[in-house]
Design a protein around this motif. Structure first.
Motif, PDB file in Angstrom:
ATOM      1  N   VAL A 114      -4.100  -5.478 -10.576  1.00 14.76           N
ATOM      2  CA  VAL A 114      -3.595  -4.381  -9.748  1.00 14.76           C
ATOM      3  C   VAL A 114      -2.911  -3.362 -10.645  1.00 14.76           C
ATOM      4  N   ARG A 115      -3.318  -2.094 -10.501  1.00 16.44           N
ATOM      5  CA  ARG A 115      -2.792  -1.016 -11.338  1.00 16.44           C
ATOM      6  C   ARG A 115      -2.280   0.139 -10.458  1.00 16.44           C
ATOM      7  N   PRO A 116      -1.369   0.951 -10.996  1.00 20.21           N
ATOM      8  CA  PRO A 116      -0.895   2.127 -10.252  1.00 20.21           C
ATOM      9  C   PRO A 116      -2.052   3.046  -9.854  1.00 20.21           C
ATOM     10  N   GLY A 117      -1.957   3.594  -8.659  1.00 24.35           N
ATOM     11  CA  GLY A 117      -2.973   4.516  -8.155  1.00 24.35           C
ATOM     12  C   GLY A 117      -4.026   3.861  -7.285  1.00 24.35           C
ATOM     13  N   MET A 118      -4.094   2.523  -7.283  1.00 27.09           N
ATOM     14  CA  MET A 118      -5.113   1.856  -6.474  1.00 27.09           C
ATOM     15  C   MET A 118      -4.789   1.988  -4.988  1.00 27.09           C
ATOM     16  N   PRO A 119      -5.814   2.277  -4.160  1.00 19.66           N
ATOM     17  CA  PRO A 119      -5.586   2.425  -2.718  1.00 19.66           C
ATOM     18  C   PRO A 119      -5.186   1.100  -2.065  1.00 19.66           C
ATOM     19  N   VAL A 120      -4.312   1.205  -1.070  1.00 20.66           N
ATOM     20  CA  VAL A 120      -3.873   0.060  -0.281  1.00 20.66           C
ATOM     21  C   VAL A 120      -4.227   0.339   1.173  1.00 20.66           C
ATOM     22  N   ILE A 121      -4.979  -0.572   1.806  1.00 20.86           N
ATOM     23  CA  ILE A 121      -5.499  -0.311   3.148  1.00 20.86           C
ATOM     24  C   ILE A 121      -5.310  -1.530   4.049  1.00 20.86           C
ATOM     25  N   THR A 122      -5.432  -1.302   5.352  1.00 20.10           N
ATOM     26  CA  THR A 122      -5.486  -2.371   6.355  1.00 20.10           C
ATOM     27  C   THR A 122      -6.560  -1.989   7.360  1.00 20.10           C
ATOM     28  N   SER A 123      -6.756  -2.856   8.341  1.00 17.69           N
ATOM     29  CA  SER A 123      -7.731  -2.550   9.384  1.00 17.69           C
ATOM     30  C   SER A 123      -7.290  -1.361  10.224  1.00 17.69           C
ATOM     31  N   GLU A 124      -5.989  -1.015  10.193  1.00 18.94           N
ATOM     32  CA  GLU A 124      -5.482   0.147  10.933  1.00 18.94           C
ATOM     33  C   GLU A 124      -5.744   1.449  10.199  1.00 18.94           C
ATOM     34  N   GLY A 125      -5.925   1.373   8.891  1.00 16.14           N
ATOM     35  CA  GLY A 125      -6.147   2.587   8.123  1.00 16.14           C
ATOM     36  C   GLY A 125      -5.497   2.529   6.750  1.00 16.14           C
ATOM     37  N   LEU A 126      -5.241   3.711   6.200  1.00 16.13           N
ATOM     38  CA  LEU A 126      -4.697   3.829   4.846  1.00 16.13           C
ATOM     39  C   LEU A 126      -3.184   3.619   4.845  1.00 16.13           C
ATOM     40  N   VAL A 127      -2.727   2.699   4.008  1.00 16.07           N
ATOM     41  CA  VAL A 127      -1.302   2.447   3.839  1.00 16.07           C
ATOM     42  C   VAL A 127      -0.729   3.386   2.781  1.00 16.07           C
ATOM     43  N   GLY A 128      -1.452   3.541   1.678  1.00 13.92           N
ATOM     44  CA  GLY A 128      -0.988   4.394   0.589  1.00 13.92           C
ATOM     45  C   GLY A 128      -1.660   3.979  -0.704  1.00 13.92           C
ATOM     46  N   GLN A 129      -0.906   3.997  -1.784  1.00 14.79           N
ATOM     47  CA  GLN A 129      -1.440   3.606  -3.088  1.00 14.79           C
ATOM     48  C   GLN A 129      -0.367   2.875  -3.879  1.00 14.79           C
ATOM     49  N   TRP A 177       3.656  -4.947 -11.895  1.00 10.83           N
ATOM     50  CA  TRP A 177       4.105  -5.748 -13.027  1.00 10.83           C
ATOM     51  C   TRP A 177       3.964  -7.224 -12.642  1.00 10.83           C
ATOM     52  N   GLY A 178       3.658  -8.051 -13.599  1.00 12.06           N
ATOM     53  CA  GLY A 178       3.575  -9.479 -13.331  1.00 12.06           C
ATOM     54  C   GLY A 178       2.763  -9.792 -12.090  1.00 12.06           C
ATOM     55  N   ARG A 179       3.433 -10.412 -11.130  1.00  9.76           N
ATOM     56  CA  ARG A 179       2.800 -10.794  -9.862  1.00  9.76           C
ATOM     57  C   ARG A 179       3.194  -9.875  -8.715  1.00  9.76           C
TER      58      ARG A 179
END
Length: 247
Positions: free
Chosen positions: A98-113, A118-120
């Motif tokens: 996982v790196r900065p800038g990667m999209p974060v999503i759910t079944s409801e839609g876009l959460v952000g990025q 770091w680490g875990r």
């Protein structure tokens, strides 16, 4: 009359009433215990049904988006003085690619990025954060603009900027990611237009957008670690347009 016999009958009735009341109490206790067990079973089944529905939605989203997706649990939240979630922390980090800038999503839609990792662990920049900027499109008309979070403490809100004044946009229109900028996949729901701002002068208009995601109830999300099918299609279309222009 034999009063001793009457007294014995009274004692017998009292004893019978006592035994009856004991039996009734035991039956009531048994029924209360059974009701409690059934209520707990109902709650468990309802929770499992909701969990299954959520997992099916995430699976459907994973199949639709394609690419490499990593599931993550929300393990922490920063909250404003008005109890609005301003940032979430996930249980995935650099060790999970996982790196900065990667999209974060759910079944409801876009959460952000992903803001940092770091680490875990990793922190997520929400779509309503004032530093968030996402190229979006109005589903109904194709009007494009830049979605920026307002960062307000008391409500979840973002604004579409740089909409042309003549663009057809209405309250209730759905807003999706455009796929341009090579950061977010195309066609991910972002929110719904709740207000149009048209000033007396100027070439542009703005639209307020309420996000589709309920940030306060997030438990599990997906992180897109590598390109999706929709992103590939958008990039191929862009290359085709560029090639056509060169001809």
């Amino acid at each position: 009359p034999d009063r001793r016999g009457d007294g014995g009958a009274v004692v017998l009735r009292i004893w019978q009433d006592y035994v009856y009341l004991v039996d009734v109490k035991e039956e009531n206790d048994r029924l209360r215990s059974e009701n409690a067990r059934l209520a707990e079973e109902t709650r468990r089944l309802r929770h499992e049904a909701l969990e299954n529905r959520r997992l099916r939605s995430l699976l459907s989203l994973r199949e639709r988006i394609g690419g490499d997706l990593v599931g993550a649990q929300v393990i922490g939240r920063d909250v404003s003085r008005f109890f609005r979630v301003t940032r979430i922390r996930l249980d995935r980090g650099e060790r999970d690619r996982v790196r900065p800038g990667m999209p974060v999503i759910t079944s409801e839609g876009l959460v952000g990025q992903v803001r940092r990792s770091w680490g875990r662990y990793s922190d997520v920049l929400l779509t309503v954060d004032r530093t968030s900027a996402i190229d979006v499109v109005v589903q109904r008309t194709g009007a494009r603009g830049m979605l920026r979070g307002t960062g307000e403490d008391d409500r979840y809100l973002a604004q579409i900027q740089y909409l042309r004044r003549q663009d057809d946009i209405r309250v209730g229109d759905l807003v999706h990611t455009s796929g341009l900028g090579q950061r977010f996949p195309a066609s991910i729901l972002v929110g719904r237009v709740t207000r149009i701002v048209r000033r007396e002068f100027g070439l542009n208009q703005e639209a307020e957008v309420t996000p589709s995601v309920s940030f306060s109830s997030l438990d599990e999300v997906l992180i897109l670690t590598e390109g999706s099918r929709t992103q590939t299609l958008v990039e191929e279309a862009g290359e085709g347009t560029a090639a056509g222009g060169e001809l």
